[in-house]
Design an enzyme around this catalytic site. Structure first.
Site, PDB file in Angstrom:
ATOM      1  N   THR A  12       0.833  -1.207   0.000  1.00 46.95           N
ATOM      2  CA  THR A  12       0.000   0.000   0.000  1.00 46.95           C
ATOM      3  C   THR A  12       0.863   1.250   0.000  1.00 46.95           C
ATOM      4  OG1 THR A  12      -1.903  -1.067   1.031  1.00 46.95           O
ATOM      5  CG2 THR A  12      -1.677   1.305   1.369  1.00 46.95           C
ATOM      6  N   GLN A  69       0.755  -9.105  -6.646  1.00 50.03           N
ATOM      7  CA  GLN A  69       0.236 -10.463  -6.796  1.00 50.03           C
ATOM      8  C   GLN A  69       1.067 -11.323  -7.751  1.00 50.03           C
ATOM      9  OE1 GLN A  69      -1.968 -12.193  -5.219  1.00 50.03           O
ATOM     10  NE2 GLN A  69      -2.821 -10.569  -3.938  1.00 50.03           N
ATOM     11  N   SER A  85       5.167  -6.633  -2.297  1.00 47.38           N
ATOM     12  CA  SER A  85       4.783  -6.753  -0.897  1.00 47.38           C
ATOM     13  C   SER A  85       5.254  -8.101  -0.362  1.00 47.38           C
ATOM     14  CB  SER A  85       3.265  -6.639  -0.777  1.00 47.38           C
ATOM     15  OG  SER A  85       2.849  -7.069   0.499  1.00 47.38           O
ATOM     16  N   THR A 137      13.135   4.726  10.720  1.00 43.76           N
ATOM     17  CA  THR A 137      14.167   3.738  11.026  1.00 43.76           C
ATOM     18  C   THR A 137      13.923   2.468  10.226  1.00 43.76           C
ATOM     19  OG1 THR A 137      14.411   4.604  13.257  1.00 43.76           O
ATOM     20  CG2 THR A 137      15.245   2.386  12.877  1.00 43.76           C
ATOM     21  N   CYS A 159      -8.879  -6.920   1.432  1.00 41.97           N
ATOM     22  CA  CYS A 159      -9.014  -5.532   1.841  1.00 41.97           C
ATOM     23  C   CYS A 159     -10.454  -5.051   1.730  1.00 41.97           C
ATOM     24  CB  CYS A 159      -8.130  -4.622   0.995  1.00 41.97           C
ATOM     25  SG  CYS A 159      -6.426  -5.069   1.115  1.00 41.97           S
TER      26      CYS A 159
END
Lengths: 378, 381
Positions: free
Chosen positions: A70, A178, A196, A234, A321
């Site tokens: 995202t 995906q 991701s 960080t 989602c």
């Protein structure tokens, strides 16, 4: 237990977990610190970046680590929009993108950008000709996903990339969340690409934005100027090391078990096609090997998902989602699927660990489950 | 050689129980909290539990906690989110000159986008003056962002007084509590705080997770768009294992707060006593009284930061020149500039020591001895 919901999230590889734990036990320093522990963490981050880059066929400097897909999609779209708005304010995308692309584009519309949401055909595919036709002198970005998260439809990325090669002022972003680890994608003619980790057995909270050298991008997060100033905060060295390990492993699995995965999908498709009451939405040609989206007529997707779960099979309705919102799938709607059938859809998504035996067992469970529900629903 | 880690303000090691909690989540409960099946529901439960724990730890309500990818994102979301959501009401923001860069650079970005920002000065004690804030406050002020405790020198700000002052003003009150959380007992309602940023890796939790407390009713424009996670205020699949670890870290921090405060305050005095005994010349940056227990920043006249850090590192002691985020390159600390002016010697000879888990009295003795020896050598005494 049969877990067929790998597009929602995957179970992390054991090796990724142990990498994460090891890094946090032994090299927990802040990579920006100047002392020994900081240097160790920085070196580890550098090695992970190099490994990630080599797995993607690019250079370490082109890798920006983010908190996930995202954030990477938001950074790609809003970051290029902000950095390039002096050249134009037009963006091209398509209707079946993930909400993190669609909603980021909608936010830009509120800030004076114009966005073309291209249609897809009944297979869920956008056409390169439509992209070409939508280009204007004002266009700064084209964002098209590689593999659709609900149907597995593959978009003609290389064709679009080839087309955009003649349009140096237009950047090309690909959401490969995906596809990565399932369908190979050459980044050569792509300017920005999103990954991701938790979709390829890495850990949640980690993602990558690939950014080709020279592409202008405004940061979304300001602060300590980590990630060459493109992403402050960080660095999560343990998560990043685990992500690099997971990507290496899934690429190995793809080479070794790719055929098997495709065969499991084919088996499921054939069995489902044999049923009068099933409509398959995943296109036969041009689809990823791990997703199969289908409707059982007159059964609400949610009802089927829960009934299958009671029998130990885990699937989902639409994308995770949006599944809690109980809205009709915008992806299937864009493909021209009538509302009633779209509301019946379920998504089955595989990993390399799923077997033919599981698929056979699933089909049997489905066969046993549907009649009991059909009764209830009538 | 035993290595002594005195840089807990940069980052902390994960507590063994936190590692265990994270590992358990990663191995067993790997679901996506938005999925409607039991994997999803179990993951949702983990997130909900942590949300309650986080809320309780600062006297907030369940729905007032937004999980983010860390302190930087929480600060960015708070400041940019308010600036965008309240632009009809004004474009003036007040902050201080000693904030973390996640706040300062975000404010600078907003200035480029047409906002007006007042950076309040601080005294040599590192504190802002309430009178300065009162004077800077205007009708079109929409946000006041003042950190709870400073990350470089440890100075605490008069947070409750600021909350009181802003209570009846339209301006939203944000505080960056990244360094103070887990060390100071915080009550957002009593102190009239509207927004508060927290980072997990500063309290022995995992990196890559934090939260923003946002008081019910505060309008905040989200920064990340996508799925409808975090009640649409922060899209992105929830980082469940990290959230589980964070939950454990918060529980541990809350249960040991008093004990840690006493221990680290003791360490601070112990370190100073050793240096005094060895007749080392040094100045305390800030004060001992209005300060976070675990941070002490000392100036050693006649030395310079770089040789100090190199020598300390060789002696096995990890300390820092300032915040880790600015440490990558040694630039003069903006905090010390604000406190002592840009010509002060302290800019070039100050070292931050910060205490935490695993530090012992013996380690502080050893570190004190080593620091004294290095300073003596560097100043030819």
């Amino acid at each position: 237990m049969i877990y067929f919901d790998n597009s929602a999230t995957t179970k992390p590889y054991k090796e990724a977990l142990s990498t994460y734990v090891k890094v946090n036990e032994q090299f927990f320093g802040n990579p920006s610190s100047l002392h020994h522990l900081g240097l160790q963490a920085e070196r580890l981050l550098f090695e992970s970046r190099k490994q990630m880059a080599s797995l993607l066929g690019t250079e370490a400097e082109n890798i920006i680590f983010t908190s996930g897909g995202t954030e990477a999609n938001n950074l790609a779209i809003k970051g290029t929009a902000l950095a390039n708005m002096h050249r134009g304010r037009h963006i091209i995308t398509q209707q079946t993108e993930h909400p993190s692309v669609i909603n980021a584009c909608q936010q830009l519309e509120e800030h004076g950008f114009r966005v073309s949401y291209l249609p897809v055909d009944s297979h869920g595919q956008v056409s390169a000709e439509d992209v070409a036709a939508a280009l204007t002198n004002e266009t700064i970005l084209v964002s098209i996903m590689h593999v659709n998260n609900e149907t597995g439809a593959i978009q003609p990325i290389q064709e679009i990339a080839k087309l955009l090669k003649n349009e140096p002022q237009v950047l090309f972003h690909v959401d490969d969340v995906q596809g990565r680890g399932k369908v190979p994608l050459n980044l050569e003619n792509i300017d920005l690409c999103t990954l991701s980790a938790h979709k390829f057995h890495g850990l949640k909270g980690n993602g990558v934005l690939y950014k080709k050298k020279g592409v202008k991008l405004s940061a979304l997060l300001s602060g300590g100027n980590q990630e060459s100033g493109f992403r402050s905060g960080t660095e999560n060295a343990g998560g990043v090391a685990a992500m690099a390990k997971a990507l290496r492993l899934i690429e190995e699995h793809r080479r070794e078990h790719g055929e098997r995965l495709r065969a499991v999908q084919q088996f499921l498709r054939k069995e489902l096609e044999g049923r009068q009451d099933v409509i398959i939405h995943t296109p036969r040609e041009g689809c990823a090997p791990h997703i199969l989206n289908f409707s059982v007529e007159r059964l609400k997707g949610e009802v089927l998902v829960h009934a299958l779960e009671e029998r130990g099979c885990y699937l989902s309705t639409t994308s995770a989602c949006s599944s809690r919102q109980k809205k009709t799938s915008t992806v299937l709607t864009a493909m021209g699927v009538p509302k009633e059938i779209a509301d019946s859809s379920v998504r089955l998504s595989l990993s390399y660990e799923n077997t033919r035996q599981e698929a056979e067992a699933f089909i049997q469970i489905l066969k046993d489950t549907i009649p009991t529900l059909a009764k209830v629903q009538r | 050689m035993e290595r002594i880690y005195l840089d807990h303000a940069a980052t902390t090691p994960m507590h063994p129980e936190v590692i265990e909690a994270v590992s358990r989540q990663m191995g067993e409960v790997f679901g996506n909290p938005s999925s409607i099946h039991s994997f999803g529901r179990t993951a949702r439960h983990v997130v909900d539990t942590a949300r309650s724990t986080a809320a309780k730890s600062i006297g907030a309500d369940f729905n007032e906690i937004i999980f983010t990818s860390g302190g930087t994102e929480a600060d960015n979301l708070a400041i940019t989110g308010i600036a965008k959501a309240m632009k009809q009401k004004g474009r003036h923001i007040i902050t201080t000159a000693i904030e973390h860069h996640a706040v300062l650079h975000t404010c600078e970005q907003l200035e480029r986008e047409g906002h007006e920002v007042t950076y309040l000065p601080v005294g040599e004690d590192g504190q802002l003056r309430l009178a300065d804030l009162e004077e800077a406050l205007r009708e079109d002020t929409i946000l006041v962002s003042v950190m709870y405790g400073n990350n470089e020198v440890g100075t605490l700000q008069p947070i409750a007084d600021i909350g009181q002052l802003l209570k009846d003003h339209q301006a939203v009150f944000h505080t960056d509590a990244v360094q103070a959380y887990g060390m100071e007992s915080i009550d957002v309602k009593a102190a009239h705080i509207d927004l508060l940023s927290v980072s997990s890796h500063k309290i022995n939790g995992p990196k890559g997770i934090g939260f923003l407390y946002a008081k019910e009713g505060i309008a905040l424009e989200p920064a990340l768009f996508g799925g409808e996670q975090e009640r649409k205020r922060r899209a992105g699949t929830e980082n469940v294992p990290a959230i589980a670890g964070f939950n454990k870290a918060i529980e541990l921090a809350a249960s040991s707060l008093e004990e840690k405060r006493e221990l680290y305050t003791g360490f601070k005095k112990q370190l100073i006593n050793i240096l005094e005994d060895k007749q080392i010349t040094f100045h305390l940056n800030g004060t001992l009284e209005q300060s976070l227990p675990h941070v002490v920043n000392l100036s050693f006249p006649g030395t310079d930061v770089e040789s100090m850090l190199v020598n300390l590192d060789l002696a096995g002691i990890a300390a820092s020149s300032g915040s880790a985020c600015t440490a990558g390159s040694i630039e003069p600390s903006h905090v010390l500039v604000a406190m002592y002016g840009k010509d002060s010697d302290r800019l070039r000879n100050s070292i931050r020591f910060s205490f935490g888990l695993t530090n012992t009295k013996e380690q502080i003795d050893q570190a004190g001895e080593a620091v004294a020896k290095i300073v003596a050598r560097l100043t030819n005494k």
